[in-house]
Design a protein around this motif. Structure first.
Motif, PDB file in Angstrom:
ATOM      1  N   ASP A 171      25.653  -7.590  33.618  1.00  0.00           N
ATOM      2  CA  ASP A 171      27.010  -8.083  33.386  1.00  0.00           C
ATOM      3  C   ASP A 171      27.504  -7.706  31.994  1.00  0.00           C
ATOM      4  O   ASP A 171      28.671  -7.322  31.806  1.00  0.00           O
ATOM      5  N   ALA A 175      30.673  -5.302  30.814  1.00  0.00           N
ATOM      6  CA  ALA A 175      31.692  -5.740  29.856  1.00  0.00           C
ATOM      7  C   ALA A 175      31.807  -4.760  28.688  1.00  0.00           C
ATOM      8  O   ALA A 175      32.916  -4.455  28.226  1.00  0.00           O
ATOM      9  N   LYS A 178      33.738  -1.708  29.845  1.00  0.00           N
ATOM     10  CA  LYS A 178      35.181  -1.974  29.906  1.00  0.00           C
ATOM     11  C   LYS A 178      35.786  -2.012  28.499  1.00  0.00           C
ATOM     12  O   LYS A 178      36.910  -1.528  28.279  1.00  0.00           O
ATOM     13  N   GLN A 179      35.059  -2.602  27.565  1.00  0.00           N
ATOM     14  CA  GLN A 179      35.549  -2.657  26.192  1.00  0.00           C
ATOM     15  C   GLN A 179      35.685  -1.250  25.610  1.00  0.00           C
ATOM     16  O   GLN A 179      36.673  -0.941  24.923  1.00  0.00           O
TER      17      GLN A 179
END
Length: 270
Positions: A171, A175, A178-179
């Protein structure tokens, strides 16, 4: 009978002497040192080569001086910004003082491993995730300094520490991806906006130049028409009204004004 008994005694004595001699000598290899204990007390450090010992009195403890490695198993800990990570490393060390290594610590191999585990968790707990991912060299240096402060009293020198792998949860990896994508999009928009700002500045300067020199704008317009005409299969319709060419009429007016001023000046002089 006495002769046979004497021979047996001599043979038995020779066997004892041979056993005593065999137990008195020990071969120590080039990369080893022998710490000799005599009746439980440290006598000296001997080697390499052949060393002499008193059987049943001296006890040698052989210490390997070569560089050894210890693998720190994955340590799961929480960073300063409350992110769980799993990190493992490798520690390289060697014995520099065999007498201290024998007398100051029971098992220096296990001691180095245990202090490495606890020190690594402490270092990671004081750093944020971004620092853990980007500052591996700093982690290596800090861990080596901490280990040296402990192992120096044991006669052991830590030569190098290497962080081998940092594992994150799936997870968290998603993240981070995506950042990173959002950061790339932000940079692209910033670059595009900066390009538009520079272009608008240049166009503003060009408009001022054209305003002070209307003929330049007319020449630029004609040059644009010339560029368009280079493309085959195109029909360009150019209106010829004054509204379409305000710069041309302005230029003609300026030229006529200059001519009138010149004629007036010549008459006055005459």
């Amino acid at each position: 009978m006495s002769l046979i008994a004497d021979v047996v005694g001599i043979v038995f004595l020779l066997i004892i002497i041979l056993i005593f001699v065999a137990l008195s000598f020990r071969i120590v290899r080039e990369w080893e040192r022998a710490v000799v204990l005599r009746l439980g007390r440290i006598l000296a450090m001997k080697g390499p080569g052949i060393i002499f010992l008193i059987p049943f009195v001296d006890k040698p403890i052989v210490v390997d001086l070569r560089v050894r490695t210890v693998d720190i198993p994955p340590q799961t800990t929480i960073t300063r910004d409350n992110v769980t990570v799993s990190i493992d490393a490798v520690v390289y060390y060697k014995v520099v003082d065999p007498m201290k290594a024998v007398s100051m610590v029971a098992n220096y191999n296990m001691a180095v491993l245990n202090i490495s585990q606890t020190s690594l968790r402490d270092i990671i707990g004081q750093m944020e995730l971004d620092e853990v991912l980007s500052k591996r060299e700093e982690i290596n240096k800090k861990l080596q300094e901490i280990l040296d402060s402990y192992t120096e009293a044991w006669g052991v020198k830590v030569t190098a520490v290497t962080v081998r792998d940092i594992k994150l949860s799936p997870d968290l990896l998603t993240a981070i991806a995506k950042q990173a994508e959002a950061e790339r999009l932000r940079r692209a928009k910033v670059i595009l906006s900066e390009g538009e700002r520079q272009a608008s500045t240049i166009l503003a300067e060009a408009s001022k130049s054209y305003q002070s020199n209307p003929m330049a704008l007319q020449l630029r317009f004609l040059e644009t028409l010339s560029d368009i005409s280079q493309r085959g299969g195109l029909i360009v319709v150019v209106p010829a009204e004054k509204e379409i060419y305000p710069t041309l009429s302005t230029s003609l007016a300026l030229v006529n004004s200059l001519k009138k001023m010149e004629s007036g000046t010549s008459k006055g002089g005459s």
